[in-house]
Design an enzyme around this catalytic site. Structure first.
Site, mmCIF file in Angstrom:
data_model
loop_
_atom_site.group_PDB
_atom_site.id
_atom_site.type_symbol
_atom_site.label_atom_id
_atom_site.label_comp_id
_atom_site.label_asym_id
_atom_site.label_seq_id
_atom_site.Cartn_x
_atom_site.Cartn_y
_atom_site.Cartn_z
ATOM 1 C CD GLN A 1 -3.043 -0.982 0.248
ATOM 2 O OE1 GLN A 1 -3.143 0.019 -0.451
ATOM 3 N NE2 GLN A 1 -3.893 -1.998 0.163
ATOM 4 C CB CYS B 1 -9.266 0.285 -3.840
ATOM 5 S SG CYS B 1 -8.981 -0.715 -5.311
#
Length: 401
Positions: A235, A358
């Site tokens: 990430q 996401c």
């Protein structure tokens, strides 16, 4: 005015009253709308905010009922408008950011609006079946503020070897001097270099603040150290790995001695949390298709005998993994799980699923599929893991009815 057109509006200047924010980093306006705001042709406008009156130039006209435009002059500004922190973020510039012109609190409010709208429109069945009010969700701020958070960035290189970032909806490379989303001072030394024309360059910023090209990284999360090879996914927001690990720790409730799956598991970050819950007498299967992630994860979690890595595409492995899981964590790509993967996963009948997404639209579609398969959403959280952009990260707890 008709909602269809045979005239190409590209480069036309329009005066528009800006309507609501929409998924994708733009707001909706109507050219030629009536006094009540209806009618006219839909225009998706970037660099504007709801309620503003702007002059906008049409940048793309695919024909039909809508076109795209950039606001180039603000006649009546929203109180949420601020001066962009990046000089390359405006119309015709870098396409990496969507909301440089909005205050940080306003950005999160815009994302919250989009998330709720997508859930209400595409996930209505899931909202109705949920064990909590999904539409009460608020996009939460992560530590660190809106700038300097991006520790991994992919630069595009133009035909002269100059690195930069791509323009919006374009392969054109925008030459930049810096990026305020990257830790201060890290990127300019890389931008002064020259690279193979028409290539891409992966840049990683280490804990020392230095940028490295095509290099791996050492990162800490979930109480562990991870040695990542170049190109292994991690990430980009430094606070997100621990945030998601905490969500899984709170929600998964994997039983001691039980079976847990970590689908699209990368290096096994979330799988490591599951391993702590099932203990050495349990089993955690981490399914990941990227060879470097599997190798890096297996090395990082070598002290956890209950963790096994399965190299393969998760959507293909679901039907043949064994034994059946008590708990599953899923973190699929932006497109989401989709009909076949949700069907196959529901057939394995895990008691709980912690689903990470996401993209708000993909999340809403997957929740509808889960609702039809006998699962209800009992908790939802969303995080502003990508400040200045329209992107967000969400996690939902699904329980079998």
């Amino acid at each position: 005015m008709s909602t269809a057109t045979t005239t190409d509006w590209t480069d036309r200047m329009l005066e528009l009253r800006i309507g609501p924010v929409a998924h994708g980093g733009h707001c909706v306006a109507r050219a030629g709308a009536g006094d009540d705001g209806t009618g006219g042709r839909v225009v998706f406008v970037r660099h504007a905010l709801p309620g503003e009156l702007v002059h906008a130039v049409v940048t793309d006209d695919p024909g039909g009922a809508f076109c795209r435009a950039d606001a180039v002059a603000v006649l009546e500004a929203s109180p949420d408008r601020v001066a962009p922190s990046c000089p390359w973020a405006g119309p015709g510039g870098c396409g990496g950011c969507d909301f440089q012109h909005a205050g940080h609190d306003a950005q999160r409010a815009l994302k919250t609006t989009v998330l709720r709208e997508q859930l209400a429109r595409l996930g209505a069945d899931a909202v109705t079946a949920a064990g909590t009010d999904l539409l009460a969700v608020e996009v939460e701020e992560l530590p660190g503020g809106p700038l300097g958070w991006r520790t991994r960035v992919r630069l595009a290189v133009d035909d002269a070897g100059v690195p930069g970032l791509r323009a919006h909806r374009s392969h054109d490379v925008c030459e930049i001097g810096d990026c305020p989303l990257v830790p201060a001072g890290a990127l300019p030394p890389v931008l002064r270099q020259r690279f193979r024309p028409d290539s891409e360059v992966d840049v990683t910023v280490g804990d020392d603040g230095a940028a490295r090209v095509g290099s791996g990284a050492t990162v800490q999360a979930a109480g562990r150290t991870w040695e990542l090879s170049a190109g292994t996914f991690w990430q980009v927001h430094p606070a997100l790995p621990d945030t998601l690990a905490g969500v899984v720790r709170d929600w998964a409730d994997a039983p001691a001695g039980g079976v847990a799956w970590d689908l699209y598991g990368g290096v096994g970050l979330l799988g490591s949390v599951l391993a702590g819950q099932v203990g050495e007498s349990g089993t955690v299967l981490v399914v990941e298709s990227a060879p470097s992630a599997v190798a890096d994860g297996a090395s990082a979690l070598a002290d956890l005998p209950q963790v096994q890595f399965v190299r393969g595409r998760a959507e293909r492995e679901i039907a043949r993994l064994g034994p059946d899981p008590d708990v599953v964590v899923t973190d699929p790509p932006r497109a989401g799980l989709g009909k076949a993967a949700v069907r196959d996963l529901a057939a394995r009948a895990p008691r709980r699923i912690v689903h990470v997404a996401c993209d708000p639209a993909a999340l809403a579609r997957d929740l509808t599929l889960f609702a039809a398969a006998g699962y209800r959403a009992s908790a939802l959280r969303a995080f502003d893991a990508f400040p200045m952009t329209h992107h967000l990260e969400a996690a939902v707890l699904l329980e079998r009815r």
